[in-house]
Scaffold this active site. Structure first.
Site, PDB file in Angstrom:
ATOM      1  N   CYS A   2       0.911  -1.165   0.135  1.00 12.75           N
ATOM      2  CA  CYS A   2       0.115  -0.153   0.268  1.00 12.75           C
ATOM      3  C   CYS A   2       1.014   1.284   0.003  1.00 12.75           C
ATOM      4  O   CYS A   2       1.722   1.493   1.084  1.00 12.75           O
ATOM      5  CB  CYS A   2      -0.916   0.000   1.319  1.00 12.75           C
ATOM      6  SG  CYS A   2      -2.071   1.522   1.072  1.00 12.75           S
ATOM      7  N   GLU A 109      -5.106   1.398  -5.157  1.00 12.81           N
ATOM      8  CA  GLU A 109      -4.387   0.370  -5.646  1.00 12.81           C
ATOM      9  C   GLU A 109      -4.502   0.765  -7.160  1.00 12.81           C
ATOM     10  O   GLU A 109      -5.528   1.071  -7.765  1.00 12.81           O
ATOM     11  CB  GLU A 109      -4.787  -1.059  -5.155  1.00 12.81           C
ATOM     12  CG  GLU A 109      -4.460  -1.425  -3.981  1.00 12.81           C
ATOM     13  CD  GLU A 109      -2.947  -1.636  -3.706  1.00 12.81           C
ATOM     14  OE1 GLU A 109      -1.957  -1.418  -4.450  1.00 12.81           O
ATOM     15  OE2 GLU A 109      -2.659  -1.794  -2.294  1.00 12.81           O
TER      16      GLU A 109
END
Length: 229
Positions: A2, A109
């Site tokens: 992340c 993402e």
């Protein structure tokens, strides 16, 4: 992993979410940020002698034992893998003694080819804030003499749904587990339990550039042709 997320909330929202915070009498204004990248300052929640507090920390953990300057630390430590966080020389002391919660309104993402990556925004299905499991350290910068608080976000293997977009995802804590995580009485069972239900949508490719749209709430809105790229 992340590498981008969002923190956009009011004092009232973050105080209620933290169950609750100790709010300073001279509390500063909270700046909503929508496209946060590593090495910038983020909000973290941690336990102190006066209660649960919201502090700023540099995203990218620097262990207290590092003796060089900021530029001498070459490791990418904005994420810590759950598989080795207990044993890693970089993270194990913080895992044992210095835990935090990183509040988030969502994270990003990407899918597609490198030259044409499509950004997706993930948030809680019920619209609440998310609580990423994190670690923090206090590191003394020998070049300036300044004590700097740094942090990392713990990541895990993605669940079946999130794996359609990426093979990793943040470890997301449930509210009932905040105390156990922060005081150290809980461990891997909190990090590996089924995550909260999430929702997802495509956003503007503006976020493909670090810092672009950081102060613009349209950054995390569902993409439309009217949004500038």
């Amino acid at each position: 992993m992340c590498g981008r997320f969002s923190q956009a909330y009011s004092w009232e929202e973050i105080v209620a979410f933290s169950q609750p915070l100790t709010v300073p009498s001279d509390r500063p204004n909270l700046r909503a940020r929508y496209n946060i990248a590593p090495t910038t300052d983020v909000d973290i929640i941690l336990n102190t002698e006066t209660g649960r507090e919201l502090r700023k920390a540099r995203w990218g953990l620097i262990p207290g034992w590092h003796k060089g300057g900021l530029k001498d630390f070459k490791l990418a430590t904005f994420n810590a893998r759950v598989e080795n966080v207990e044993a890693s020389g970089t993270f194990k002391q913080a895992y044992a003694r210095r835990r935090c919660i990183i509040p988030a309104s969502g994270f990003f993402e990407w899918t597609g080819e490198k030259k044409d990556r499509v950004p997706h925004f993930f948030s809680a299905a019920d619209g609440d804030l998310l609580a990423f499991a994190g670690l923090w350290e206090s590191w003394g910068n020998p070049e300036t003499g300044e004590d700097i608080t740094t942090c990392t976000m713990i990541v895990r293997e993605a669940n079946a749904w999130t794996s359609l977009y990426h093979d990793r995802m943040p470890c997301i804590l449930l509210r009932r587990d905040f105390d156990a995580w922060l005081d150290g009485s809980g461990g891997m069972e909190l990090l590996k339990q089924p995550p909260r239900e999430l929702r997802e949508w495509i956003v503007s490719k503006r976020v493909n550039k670090t810092g672009e749209g950081d102060d613009d709430p349209r950054t995390i809105e569902p993409f439309s042709d009217e949004l500038p790229l």
